[in-house]
Each structure stands twice: as C-alpha cells, then as structure tokens.
Write a protein that holds these residues in place. Structure first.
Motif, mmCIF file in Angstrom:
data_model
loop_
_atom_site.group_PDB
_atom_site.id
_atom_site.type_symbol
_atom_site.label_atom_id
_atom_site.label_comp_id
_atom_site.label_asym_id
_atom_site.label_seq_id
_atom_site.Cartn_x
_atom_site.Cartn_y
_atom_site.Cartn_z
ATOM 1 N N VAL A 213 0.896 -1.137 0.050
ATOM 2 C CA VAL A 213 -0.127 0.084 -0.050
ATOM 3 C C VAL A 213 0.837 1.316 0.005
ATOM 4 O O VAL A 213 0.966 2.023 -1.041
ATOM 5 N N ALA A 214 1.570 1.562 0.985
ATOM 6 C CA ALA A 214 2.560 2.698 1.129
ATOM 7 C C ALA A 214 3.485 2.871 0.151
ATOM 8 O O ALA A 214 3.975 3.799 -0.419
ATOM 9 N N ASP A 215 4.060 1.673 -0.508
ATOM 10 C CA ASP A 215 5.036 1.630 -1.484
ATOM 11 C C ASP A 215 4.800 0.896 -2.636
ATOM 12 O O ASP A 215 5.832 0.307 -3.304
ATOM 13 N N ALA A 216 3.416 1.023 -3.055
ATOM 14 C CA ALA A 216 3.041 0.439 -4.323
ATOM 15 C C ALA A 216 3.951 1.098 -5.449
ATOM 16 O O ALA A 216 4.190 0.189 -6.490
ATOM 17 N N ALA A 217 4.009 2.157 -5.365
ATOM 18 C CA ALA A 217 4.378 3.055 -6.591
ATOM 19 C C ALA A 217 5.999 2.762 -6.669
ATOM 20 O O ALA A 217 6.556 2.445 -7.713
ATOM 21 N N LEU A 218 6.623 2.574 -5.555
ATOM 22 C CA LEU A 218 8.112 2.191 -5.600
ATOM 23 C C LEU A 218 8.193 0.758 -6.167
ATOM 24 O O LEU A 218 9.152 0.582 -6.927
ATOM 25 N N ILE A 219 7.368 -0.180 -6.063
ATOM 26 C CA ILE A 219 7.442 -1.534 -6.238
ATOM 27 C C ILE A 219 7.380 -1.529 -7.988
ATOM 28 O O ILE A 219 8.099 -2.148 -8.581
ATOM 29 N N GLU A 220 6.087 -0.761 -8.219
ATOM 30 C CA GLU A 220 6.202 -0.743 -9.776
ATOM 31 C C GLU A 220 7.023 -0.120 -10.782
ATOM 32 O O GLU A 220 7.690 -0.640 -11.549
ATOM 33 N N ASP A 221 7.547 0.792 -9.822
ATOM 34 C CA ASP A 221 8.647 1.719 -10.724
ATOM 35 C C ASP A 221 9.883 1.004 -10.575
ATOM 36 O O ASP A 221 10.764 0.862 -11.815
ATOM 37 N N ALA A 222 10.253 0.366 -9.719
ATOM 38 C CA ALA A 222 11.317 -0.605 -9.475
ATOM 39 C C ALA A 222 11.578 -1.905 -10.482
ATOM 40 O O ALA A 222 12.586 -2.279 -11.307
ATOM 41 N N ILE A 223 10.076 -2.440 -10.788
ATOM 42 C CA ILE A 223 10.195 -3.652 -11.649
ATOM 43 C C ILE A 223 10.051 -3.031 -13.013
ATOM 44 O O ILE A 223 10.855 -3.743 -13.909
ATOM 45 N N ALA A 224 9.744 -1.837 -13.350
ATOM 46 C CA ALA A 224 9.692 -1.222 -14.618
ATOM 47 C C ALA A 224 11.048 -0.904 -14.910
ATOM 48 O O ALA A 224 11.279 -0.777 -16.326
ATOM 49 N N ALA A 225 11.762 -0.663 -14.415
ATOM 50 C CA ALA A 225 13.208 -0.259 -14.590
ATOM 51 C C ALA A 225 14.308 -1.463 -14.684
ATOM 52 O O ALA A 225 15.367 -1.017 -15.024
ATOM 53 N N LEU A 226 13.735 -2.526 -14.529
ATOM 54 C CA LEU A 226 14.599 -3.789 -14.517
ATOM 55 C C LEU A 226 14.963 -3.916 -16.175
ATOM 56 O O LEU A 226 13.799 -3.954 -16.852
ATOM 57 N N PRO A 227 16.103 -4.574 -16.360
ATOM 58 C CA PRO A 227 16.479 -4.939 -17.683
ATOM 59 C C PRO A 227 16.188 -6.416 -17.839
ATOM 60 O O PRO A 227 15.655 -7.054 -16.848
ATOM 61 N N PRO A 228 15.822 -6.935 -18.895
ATOM 62 C CA PRO A 228 15.630 -8.164 -18.929
ATOM 63 C C PRO A 228 16.683 -9.218 -18.340
ATOM 64 O O PRO A 228 17.740 -8.743 -18.647
ATOM 65 N N LEU A 229 16.085 -10.248 -18.220
ATOM 66 C CA LEU A 229 17.155 -11.288 -17.810
ATOM 67 C C LEU A 229 18.093 -11.759 -19.069
ATOM 68 O O LEU A 229 17.856 -11.828 -19.951
ATOM 69 N N ARG A 230 19.305 -12.013 -18.675
ATOM 70 C CA ARG A 230 20.192 -12.545 -19.674
ATOM 71 C C ARG A 230 19.687 -13.801 -20.421
ATOM 72 O O ARG A 230 19.152 -14.684 -19.724
ATOM 73 N N PRO A 231 19.923 -14.074 -21.931
ATOM 74 C CA PRO A 231 19.371 -15.301 -22.227
ATOM 75 C C PRO A 231 20.394 -16.574 -21.874
ATOM 76 O O PRO A 231 21.436 -16.170 -21.151
ATOM 77 N N ALA A 232 19.736 -17.633 -21.591
ATOM 78 C CA ALA A 232 20.367 -18.845 -21.004
ATOM 79 C C ALA A 232 21.492 -19.055 -21.580
ATOM 80 O O ALA A 232 22.411 -19.761 -21.060
ATOM 81 N N ASP A 233 21.970 -18.765 -22.972
ATOM 82 C CA ASP A 233 23.121 -19.241 -23.392
ATOM 83 C C ASP A 233 24.301 -17.963 -23.542
ATOM 84 O O ASP A 233 25.224 -18.322 -23.939
ATOM 85 N N ASP A 234 23.733 -17.202 -22.613
ATOM 86 C CA ASP A 234 24.950 -15.990 -22.521
ATOM 87 C C ASP A 234 25.930 -16.591 -21.637
ATOM 88 O O ASP A 234 25.859 -17.503 -20.527
ATOM 89 N N ASP A 235 27.281 -16.310 -21.449
ATOM 90 C CA ASP A 235 28.272 -16.510 -20.703
ATOM 91 C C ASP A 235 28.021 -15.620 -19.293
ATOM 92 O O ASP A 235 27.543 -14.712 -19.309
#
Length: 235
Positions: A213-235
């Motif tokens: 509740v108090a940090d709903a916007a913080l949660i949303e913005d933190a997720i939105a700022a994340l880069p994609p996970l590295r592909p499985a075949d990356d070193d």
C-alpha cells in the motif's frame, strides 16, 4: 515512469508476501509427520521462513532419524491437512494491498506468476482462502517447492523459462533473495512477513517496500526499470 513493452513476469511469494503468515507456522508439517507415522512425536524442528515444503518435510523426517522413503507419504498428509483446514473455514488473510497490486500489474500487461515453497495445490488453497482470484495468476509460469528441497532449485526453473524476458521475484525473506541471487533473477523485498525493512536491507534487493500500500508506486517503478534477464546461452 514509462513502461517499455518488454514481456514482464512478477513472481510472487505467498506466505508473508501475498498472504499473512500463519499464527502457528510449522505445526502442519509436524502433524503431517505424525499422521504418516501413526503416533504422536516430539516436535524437534521449528519453522524456518522461506523454506520449501520439501525442505521442511525432509528436515522433520531426518530429525526423527526416519528414512527419506517416508517423505512422499508426509507430503500427501500435508496436502490432506491443508484441505481439511480450508474446508473447516480456517483461511489465511491477504496482505494489505497485495490483491490491488496484482490487478494493477495485470492492467499493465504484466504476467503475475508465483514462486513459492508450497505445492500448487497448497498455493491455490491459501490464495482462494484469502480472497484472491486464483485465475489472476499464470499457473503455467509459476514455480513450486513441493519437490525441491532447496529454494534455489525452484528459482532455477524460473530462470530457465524466463531467460531473455524481464522477471522479478517479490518476497519477504532473505532466503527469497538468496535463491533469486543464485540464478540471477532480481529480488524485490516487502516487509510484510517476519523480517522488517532493516533486516531486508542486508539482502541484494533492488528495492525494499514497507508493504504493497504505502510503497505500491516504489514496487511498480522498480520493476519497470529492470532490464531483461540474460538469455540462457549467455556466458
């Protein structure tokens, strides 16, 4: 914050994150062991938050110096006990704001999955009992701990499935964070379980929320700022 059209999966923990922790956590595992053995037993293992069902059951069995062949039977009794409690009206309580945030993420086009130490059956029982619409979650992109003794075994499955997309694990314990770190999935901590904000600062969490509740916007913005996970075949 702008939300880029990257496929995004939010992997929710259940106990302490989506729903409040049980009043007497751990008792059900001991009762399942007693049913399996057909007798009362001393309780030798305390509950450890963030463990998987399989890990907690294995610890109970081994503490009593029983063979691992008992574990599947204890698991079946755990399922039965969970269903009995649910039918008797003993339900869990949703964490404040959690259902609203699940709905908000769905509205953004994000996938709400689960990453929990429970089995899929026990997850459904807890969520439905707490008033969640179980169909709000993508069960094909959810990961369960009824067979993995260590939580990192659950997160490894998620990392393999979601490589190249954006994903995050939302949980309430340092164990959630350690299992996320082990496979390179970002961890977002919520202090709605037994660990407070200060304790969760000792994790590698990308953000720490007081609650949904108090940090709903913080949660949303933190997720939105994340880069994609590295592909499985990356070193």
């Amino acid at each position: 914050m702008e939300h880029h059209p990257v496929p995004t999966t939010v992997l929710w923990d259940i106990d302490g994150t989506l729903v409040r922790n049980a009043v007497s956590p751990g008792n059900l595992y001991h009762q399942a062991l007693e049913r399996a053995m057909g007798q009362e037993l001393p309780q030798l293992v305390g509950h450890q938050h963030g463990r998987t069902d399989a890990g907690i059951i294995a610890e109970h069995v081994r503490a009593h110096e029983l063979g691992d062949e008992v574990i599947p039977l204890v698991s079946r009794h755990l399922r039965d006990l969970s269903e009995e409690r649910h039918r008797s009206g003993e339900h869990r309580v949703a964490a404040p704001g959690a259902a609203a945030l699940v709905a908000r993420f769905a509205g953004l086009g994000w996938r709400n999955g689960l990453l929990t130490g429970n089995s899929a059956f026990r997850a459904r029982v807890k969520l439905s009992g707490a008033g969640f619409d179980v169909d709000a979650f993508d069960w094909d992109h959810s990961y369960f701990g009824d067979e993995a003794v260590e939580r990192a075994g659950v997160t490894a499955l998620a990392a393999a499935d979601l490589a190249g997309t954006r994903a995050v694990i939302v949980g309430d314990t340092p164990r959630d964070g350690e299992a996320a770190d082990a496979v390179g999935i970002p961890f977002l901590a919520v202090a709605t379980g037994v660990y407070d904000v200060d304790a969760l600062r000792r994790t590698n969490a990308v953000a720490i929320a007081r609650d949904c509740v108090a940090d709903a916007a913080l949660i949303e913005d933190a997720i939105a700022a994340l880069p994609p996970l590295r592909p499985a075949d990356d070193d």
